[in-house]
Design an enzyme around this catalytic site. Structure first.
Site, PDB file in Angstrom:
ATOM      1  N   GLU A  36     -38.245  -9.812  17.320  1.00  0.00           N
ATOM      2  CA  GLU A  36     -38.110  -9.898  18.756  1.00  0.00           C
ATOM      3  C   GLU A  36     -39.668 -10.135  19.264  1.00  0.00           C
ATOM      4  O   GLU A  36     -40.310 -10.890  19.165  1.00  0.00           O
ATOM      5  CB  GLU A  36     -37.070  -9.085  19.421  1.00  0.00           C
ATOM      6  CG  GLU A  36     -35.640  -9.463  19.025  1.00  0.00           C
ATOM      7  CD  GLU A  36     -34.753  -8.654  19.725  1.00  0.00           C
ATOM      8  OE1 GLU A  36     -34.951  -7.656  20.531  1.00  0.00           O
ATOM      9  OE2 GLU A  36     -33.598  -9.028  19.587  1.00  0.00           O
TER      10      GLU A  36
HETATM   11  C1  HEC Z   1     -36.688 -12.112  21.532  1.00  0.00           C
HETATM   12  C2  HEC Z   1     -35.946 -12.027  22.871  1.00  0.00           C
HETATM   13  C3  HEC Z   1     -35.739 -10.711  23.547  1.00  0.00           C
HETATM   14  C4  HEC Z   1     -36.648  -9.852  24.033  1.00  0.00           C
HETATM   15  C5  HEC Z   1     -38.186 -10.124  24.141  1.00  0.00           C
HETATM   16  C6  HEC Z   1     -35.882  -8.895  24.518  1.00  0.00           C
HETATM   17  N1  HEC Z   1     -34.681  -8.914  24.338  1.00  0.00           N
HETATM   18 FE1  HEC Z   1     -33.317  -7.535  25.152  1.00  0.00          FE
HETATM   19  N2  HEC Z   1     -32.008  -8.326  24.100  1.00  0.00           N
HETATM   20  C7  HEC Z   1     -32.071  -9.497  23.087  1.00  0.00           C
HETATM   21  C8  HEC Z   1     -30.928  -9.814  22.246  1.00  0.00           C
HETATM   22  C9  HEC Z   1     -30.719 -10.878  21.152  1.00  0.00           C
HETATM   23  C10 HEC Z   1     -30.027  -8.716  22.453  1.00  0.00           C
HETATM   24  C11 HEC Z   1     -28.721  -8.458  21.944  1.00  0.00           C
HETATM   25  C12 HEC Z   1     -29.105  -7.708  20.408  1.00  0.00           C
HETATM   26  C13 HEC Z   1     -27.819  -7.322  19.799  1.00  0.00           C
HETATM   27  O1  HEC Z   1     -26.902  -7.039  20.630  1.00  0.00           O
HETATM   28  O2  HEC Z   1     -27.799  -7.024  18.558  1.00  0.00           O
HETATM   29  C14 HEC Z   1     -30.674  -7.879  23.715  1.00  0.00           C
HETATM   30  C15 HEC Z   1     -30.178  -6.779  24.270  1.00  0.00           C
HETATM   31  C16 HEC Z   1     -30.667  -6.138  25.266  1.00  0.00           C
HETATM   32  C17 HEC Z   1     -30.043  -5.015  26.200  1.00  0.00           C
HETATM   33  C18 HEC Z   1     -28.600  -4.893  25.962  1.00  0.00           C
HETATM   34  C19 HEC Z   1     -27.543  -5.533  27.047  1.00  0.00           C
HETATM   35  C20 HEC Z   1     -26.170  -5.173  26.733  1.00  0.00           C
HETATM   36  O3  HEC Z   1     -25.330  -5.499  27.585  1.00  0.00           O
HETATM   37  O4  HEC Z   1     -25.914  -4.470  25.689  1.00  0.00           O
HETATM   38  C21 HEC Z   1     -30.748  -4.574  27.150  1.00  0.00           C
HETATM   39  C22 HEC Z   1     -30.533  -3.757  28.059  1.00  0.00           C
HETATM   40  C23 HEC Z   1     -32.149  -5.284  26.881  1.00  0.00           C
HETATM   41  N3  HEC Z   1     -32.052  -6.233  25.782  1.00  0.00           N
HETATM   42  C24 HEC Z   1     -33.145  -4.961  27.544  1.00  0.00           C
HETATM   43  C25 HEC Z   1     -34.306  -5.756  27.037  1.00  0.00           C
HETATM   44  C26 HEC Z   1     -35.827  -5.086  27.209  1.00  0.00           C
HETATM   45  C27 HEC Z   1     -36.073  -3.670  28.127  1.00  0.00           C
HETATM   46  C28 HEC Z   1     -36.802  -5.766  26.740  1.00  0.00           C
HETATM   47  C29 HEC Z   1     -38.241  -5.615  26.792  1.00  0.00           C
HETATM   48  C30 HEC Z   1     -38.625  -4.303  26.224  1.00  0.00           C
HETATM   49  C31 HEC Z   1     -36.076  -6.781  25.978  1.00  0.00           C
HETATM   50  N4  HEC Z   1     -34.764  -6.672  26.368  1.00  0.00           N
HETATM   51  C32 HEC Z   1     -36.630  -7.881  25.306  1.00  0.00           C
HETATM   52  C33 HEC Z   1     -33.252 -10.468  23.027  1.00  0.00           C
HETATM   53  C34 HEC Z   1     -34.285  -9.980  23.422  1.00  0.00           C
END
Ligand code: HEC
Ligand code: HEC
Length: 442
Positions: free
Chosen positions: A206
């Site tokens: 990520e």
């Molecule tokens: C490369 C793309 C990417 C980036 C950059 C990213 N995310 Fe995500 N995010 C995801 C993915 C894919 C998931 C689901 C992963 C899983 O469930 O295994 C996720 C899940 C989440 C969730 C959970 C939502 C839920 O309903 O469960 C949150 C909150 C979140 N991210 C916040 C953030 C934050 C804050 C950052 C920066 C620090 C961030 N993400 C950066 C791809 C990204």
């Protein structure tokens, strides 16, 4: 509720005291002259009889309270969570007597922000959410995958694309209303936004920061952050844990309460079309609501009754799910399990956050609904004859026949359910995503 009980107890008490007085008088009149009882014995007998009556009345009061209590408790809970909850409107959806009292339909709380989330902390979190310096190659920020405007908090792709174009295995869930989720990620492995925020920064595919210290150094290189951290935390120390706290505080401001469903809950009966209301009734009668429950439409939410955070996704022998490879990743259950186990996701804004399901393989909401109806409800979807719906099964264990009647979800029902899901879309996010789509098509 407290005032209801107090009133009842007050009434009971008055009746008991009256009864007691009348009884004492009766006992005195009837017993005293004949038996010539001494004063103290008169009082004793009167008292004993009176106590019996008192105990009986008290029991009645307790039984009555217990019988009525579930009703009050539900109403009080709904009232405390629902803000502008209008019970009377519920009968408009399906006129089932009694539905109004224990209605499963709830509105979101006004806010998810905590008293400790100061404006300075939230402002820092907002900045960090957009900060590309938090990624290994300086190209990605949280907002790159969680597009807050046109993407409705997600990215519109099947699975996420991390640094150096690496493609992950899971779909990006929206960050909107994640503050109300008690379990985060598709498999529910994080228990708080603070815990969650550290994940993507260090995840090699990520944002790909090598470690927490590297993230801290990257921020320290920008002199502006010293003042921002001082405003938020009282001193300039930049730590990974503080980064997570600030981002989580910002995420708690990302709440949508402007869906047609919310206006409906606030008493505007016209907010939902007839089709959406039919879909809403089906969502309840079919049992979707048993998993996607409470104001955030998720059993894994901090709001509502939180009975059921996880569910299996058993797609074995489900023809409609075949093309989507939904059994490869087993989520929480681990790769050796027979069937996958997943956190029950929120359905708020779901119509805006496709493609759907944990691997983002399904790009048609009606198909998702059909998969759910088949897999989770075990309903017969589409055209079905009476013989398909009702079957007779022989049970060797009980040596008896059992008639099994399966639920039926017609194509029209699917359309109604999809219409209802669209009523969960925030007006603001929907117009942002509509606009983005318009500007894309020349
Ligand atoms: C490369 C793309 C990417 C980036 C950059 C990213 N995310 Fe995500 N995010 C995801 C993915 C894919 C998931 C689901 C992963 C899983 O469930 O295994 C996720 C899940 C989440 C969730 C959970 C939502 C839920 O309903 O469960 C949150 C909150 C979140 N991210 C916040 C953030 C934050 C804050 C950052 C920066 C620090 C961030 N993400 C950066 C791809 C990204
Ligand atoms: C037994 C619990 C359960 C029931 C009942 C249930 N669901 Fe789900 N639902 C889930 C789980 C778990 C997922 C996530 C599965 C996955 O991603 O692999 C999900 C996912 C979804 C999604 C996709 C969410 C997204 O962001 O991709 C939609 C839409 C949905 N359900 C609608 C419905 C509808 C409509 C019904 C009723 C016909 C229903 N569900 C019944 C557990 C349930």
């Amino acid at each position: 509720m407290a005032s209801d009980v107090a009133m009842l107890l007050g009434m009971g008490f008055t009746v008991v005291v009256l009864g007691l007085s009348v009884l004492t008088l009766l006992v005195r009149r009837d017993l005293a002259p004949a038996q010539k009882l001494a004063g103290s014995r008169q009082v004793m007998i009167g008292g004993a009889l009176g106590l019996g009556i008192f105990a009986f009345a008290f029991k009645l009061a307790v039984i009555f309270t217990l019988v009525m209590a579930p009703d009050w408790t539900t109403r009080a809970l709904l009232r405390s969570q629902a803000g502008k909850y209008h019970i009377s409107r519920m009968t408009e959806v399906a006129s089932t007597p009694g539905l109004a009292v224990v209605s499963p339909w709830q509105a979101l709380p006004e806010t998810a922000v905590r008293p400790t989330d100061s404006p300075a902390l939230t402002a820092l979190g907002k900045r960090l959410f957009h900060e590309t310096a938090l990624s290994g190659d300086g190209t990605l920020a949280c907002v790159s995958c969680h597009d807050l405007g046109r993407g409705a908090g997600a990215d519109g792709r099947a699975t996420a694309t991390g640094i150096a174009g690496q493609v992950g295995g899971r779909n990006v869930p929206t960050v909107y209303n994640a503050a109300f989720q008690a379990r985060l990620f598709w498999d529910g492995r994080a228990g708080s936004l603070e815990e969650q925020a550290m994940g993507p920064i260090l995840n090699p595919i990520e944002m790909g920061m090598p470690d927490a210290a590297a993230a801290e150094r990257a921020l320290a290189a920008n002199p502006d952050y010293a003042a921002a951290f001082r405003d938020a935390f009282g001193d300039e120390r930049i730590s990974f844990e503080r980064v997570a706290r600030a981002i989580a505080a910002y995420e708690r401001t990302l709440v949508t309460r402007d869906a047609p469903y919310d206006r409906f809950m606030a008493g505007d009966v016209t907010a939902l079309s007839a089709q959406q209301r039919r879909g809403m009734a089906l969502f309840q009668s079919l049992g979707c609501i048993l998993c996607h429950q409470g104001p955030n439409f998720s059993g894994a939410a901090t709001v509502g009754f939180m009975k059921r955070p996880f569910a299996t996704l058993d797609v074995r022998n489900v023809a409609i799910a075949k093309p989507f490879d939904l059994a490869r990743d087993r989520g929480r259950a681990g790769k050796d399990a027979a069937v996958g186990v997943w956190r029950i996701p929120s359905l708020r804004n779901v119509a805006l956050t496709g493609p759907w399901l944990h691997n983002g393989a399904v790009d048609d909401l009606a198909t998702v609904v059909k998969i759910m109806a088949t897999v989770q409800i075990r309903a017969v979807v589409g055209d079905a004859g009476a013989d398909q719906l009702a079957t007779v099964a022989w049970s060797p264990a009980t040596r008896s026949f059992q008639r099994v009647v399966r639920k039926h979800v017609s194509e029209a029902d699917v359309a109604d359910l999809v219409a209802f899901l669209k009523a969960l879309s925030s007006d603001r996010l929907r117009s942002a995503s509509d606009e983005a789509r318009r500007s894309e098509t020349p």
